[in-house]
Design a protein around this motif. Structure first.
Motif, PDB file in Angstrom:
ATOM      1  N   PRO A   2      16.344  40.551  -2.999  1.00 20.38           N
ATOM      2  CA  PRO A   2      15.213  39.766  -3.533  1.00 20.38           C
ATOM      3  C   PRO A   2      15.066  39.933  -5.043  1.00 20.38           C
ATOM      4  O   PRO A   2      15.417  40.966  -5.614  1.00 20.38           O
ATOM      5  CB  PRO A   2      14.005  40.377  -2.803  1.00 20.38           C
ATOM      6  N   LEU A   3      14.536  38.910  -5.671  1.00 13.60           N
ATOM      7  CA  LEU A   3      14.167  39.015  -7.075  1.00 13.60           C
ATOM      8  C   LEU A   3      13.052  40.042  -7.224  1.00 13.60           C
ATOM      9  O   LEU A   3      12.171  40.150  -6.368  1.00 13.60           O
ATOM     10  CB  LEU A   3      13.685  37.666  -7.592  1.00 13.60           C
ATOM     11  N   GLN A   4      13.076  40.764  -8.322  1.00 16.35           N
ATOM     12  CA  GLN A   4      12.040  41.748  -8.618  1.00 16.35           C
ATOM     13  C   GLN A   4      11.172  41.190  -9.746  1.00 16.35           C
ATOM     14  O   GLN A   4      11.653  41.019 -10.873  1.00 16.35           O
ATOM     15  CB  GLN A   4      12.665  43.079  -9.045  1.00 16.35           C
ATOM     16  N   ILE A   5       9.916  40.895  -9.449  1.00 20.46           N
ATOM     17  CA  ILE A   5       9.030  40.249 -10.414  1.00 20.46           C
ATOM     18  C   ILE A   5       7.894  41.196 -10.782  1.00 20.46           C
ATOM     19  O   ILE A   5       7.221  41.745  -9.899  1.00 20.46           O
ATOM     20  CB  ILE A   5       8.442  38.938  -9.856  1.00 20.46           C
ATOM     21  N   ALA A  39      11.557  37.324  -2.973  1.00 24.19           N
ATOM     22  CA  ALA A  39      11.132  38.072  -4.158  1.00 24.19           C
ATOM     23  C   ALA A  39      10.127  39.136  -3.760  1.00 24.19           C
ATOM     24  O   ALA A  39       9.392  38.978  -2.782  1.00 24.19           O
ATOM     25  CB  ALA A  39      10.527  37.132  -5.193  1.00 24.19           C
ATOM     26  N   THR A  40      10.106  40.217  -4.520  1.00 22.05           N
ATOM     27  CA  THR A  40       9.087  41.245  -4.361  1.00 22.05           C
ATOM     28  C   THR A  40       8.332  41.378  -5.683  1.00 22.05           C
ATOM     29  O   THR A  40       8.863  41.054  -6.750  1.00 22.05           O
ATOM     30  CB  THR A  40       9.692  42.598  -3.974  1.00 22.05           C
ATOM     31  N   PHE A  41       7.103  41.870  -5.610  1.00 18.64           N
ATOM     32  CA  PHE A  41       6.213  41.830  -6.765  1.00 18.64           C
ATOM     33  C   PHE A  41       5.514  43.165  -6.980  1.00 18.64           C
ATOM     34  O   PHE A  41       5.114  43.837  -6.030  1.00 18.64           O
ATOM     35  CB  PHE A  41       5.169  40.723  -6.573  1.00 18.64           C
ATOM     36  N   TYR A  58      12.878  44.598 -14.344  1.00 23.58           N
ATOM     37  CA  TYR A  58      12.552  43.507 -13.435  1.00 23.58           C
ATOM     38  C   TYR A  58      13.365  42.269 -13.803  1.00 23.58           C
ATOM     39  O   TYR A  58      13.830  42.122 -14.928  1.00 23.58           O
ATOM     40  CB  TYR A  58      11.059  43.183 -13.510  1.00 23.58           C
ATOM     41  N   ASP A  59      13.494  41.355 -12.831  1.00 27.29           N
ATOM     42  CA  ASP A  59      14.192  40.091 -13.094  1.00 27.29           C
ATOM     43  C   ASP A  59      13.351  39.157 -13.952  1.00 27.29           C
ATOM     44  O   ASP A  59      13.892  38.296 -14.638  1.00 27.29           O
ATOM     45  CB  ASP A  59      14.547  39.402 -11.775  1.00 27.29           C
ATOM     46  N   MET A 230      10.759  30.531  -9.489  1.00 26.66           N
ATOM     47  CA  MET A 230      11.732  31.451  -8.924  1.00 26.66           C
ATOM     48  C   MET A 230      13.165  30.944  -9.135  1.00 26.66           C
ATOM     49  O   MET A 230      14.092  31.731  -9.349  1.00 26.66           O
ATOM     50  CB  MET A 230      11.456  31.681  -7.443  1.00 26.66           C
ATOM     51  N   ALA A 234      16.138  32.877 -11.041  1.00 25.55           N
ATOM     52  CA  ALA A 234      17.413  33.108 -10.363  1.00 25.55           C
ATOM     53  C   ALA A 234      18.569  32.337 -10.989  1.00 25.55           C
ATOM     54  O   ALA A 234      19.732  32.649 -10.710  1.00 25.55           O
ATOM     55  CB  ALA A 234      17.281  32.714  -8.894  1.00 25.55           C
ATOM     56  N   LEU A 240      21.859  33.990  -5.452  1.00 33.08           N
ATOM     57  CA  LEU A 240      20.407  34.065  -5.278  1.00 33.08           C
ATOM     58  C   LEU A 240      19.793  32.762  -4.821  1.00 33.08           C
ATOM     59  O   LEU A 240      18.718  32.745  -4.246  1.00 33.08           O
ATOM     60  CB  LEU A 240      19.745  34.517  -6.587  1.00 33.08           C
TER      61      LEU A 240
END
Length: 242
Positions: A2-5, A39-41, A58-59, A230, A234, A240
């Motif tokens: 997952p993307l890290q936001i 994604a996770t936040f 973070y991304d 997102m 990505a 992704l």
């Protein structure tokens, strides 16, 4: 993966709204949970001086809306500007909403100020002026919930205008593949917008209040903007997105 936001909260909700809506960080988490890219936040309230440890990467970094003026002199705003400039110079991706949209325009050489058009409230419609490949699904018009009395009035020189209206000529923009900003609030829901309208009724005036309430009969496309955001983060990172 997952993307890290990283969500940089720039406000605390009014006391009468906290129990139900918690904060802008929570609103964004709920919004992004409904779009297709995993994604996770992690939320940090920078108005209260809370920032990620230097060791964490973070991304993307998302700057939320705020009751504060983006051009205000408050020390926490100046600290945030320096932090965002460091992230940009490091090559990180940055997302801005409302206050964040205005602050990033200022940071990169644009201008933001109290708008002569007055308060923008309720649901607003914009023309989509430019559609990069990550803006999928494609739209010719965009509707978003809004609540602002300030606007970006001059883009940074290297920015690309993405959406506009007669009321808000600079409603969305990007700077290369690093910065993406929207004046509107994709994270808002109708009930929260109605609550803000009730609180601000006397301040914004009866005409704007009634127009804003009437507009809430319509849907908005915050979920599409969430997916665009997102996909922007990505974009260019293999595996992704489809």
């Amino acid at each position: 993966m997952p993307l890290q936001i990283c969500i940089l909260e720039t406000d605390v909700l009014r006391p009468e709204l906290v129990d139900q809506y918690h904060g802008y960080g929570r609103m964004f988490e709920e919004l992004f949970a409904r779009q297709p890219i995993a994604a996770t936040f992690t939320v940090f309230n920078v108005m209260q001086g809370d920032y990620p440890p230097d060791s964490e990467r973070y991304d993307a970094y998302l700057v939320t809306g705020s009751k504060a003026d983006s051009f205000g002199p408050e020390p926490w705003i100046q600290t945030l500007k320096l932090y965002l400039l460091e992230r940009y110079q490091r090559g990180d991706k940055i997302l801005g909403i409302c206050f964040g949209h205005q602050l990033l325009a200022l940071l990169f050489g644009g201008h933001a100020e109290r708008a002569h058009q007055g308060w923008g409230v309720g649901i607003h419609r914009y023309n989509v002026n430019h559609r990069p490949e990550w803006m999928m699904p494609a739209l010719e018009e965009l509707t978003l919930l809004i609540s602002h009395q300030d606007q970006v009035t001059r883009l940074p020189e290297n920015a690309t205008l993405l959406a506009s209206s007669e009321f808000c000529p600079i409603a969305a923009y990007c700077i290369g593949d690093q910065v993406l900003c929207f004046q509107g609030h994709p994270e808002f829901i109708h009930a929260y917008s109605k609550a803000l309208l009730e609180i601000r009724q006397q301040h914004i005036g009866e005409a704007a209040y009634h127009k804003g309430v009437s507009s809430l009969e319509h849907d908005h496309q915050g979920h599409t903007v969430a997916e665009w955001m997102m996909r922007f983060v990505a974009h260019g990172r293999s595996g992704l997105v489809d």
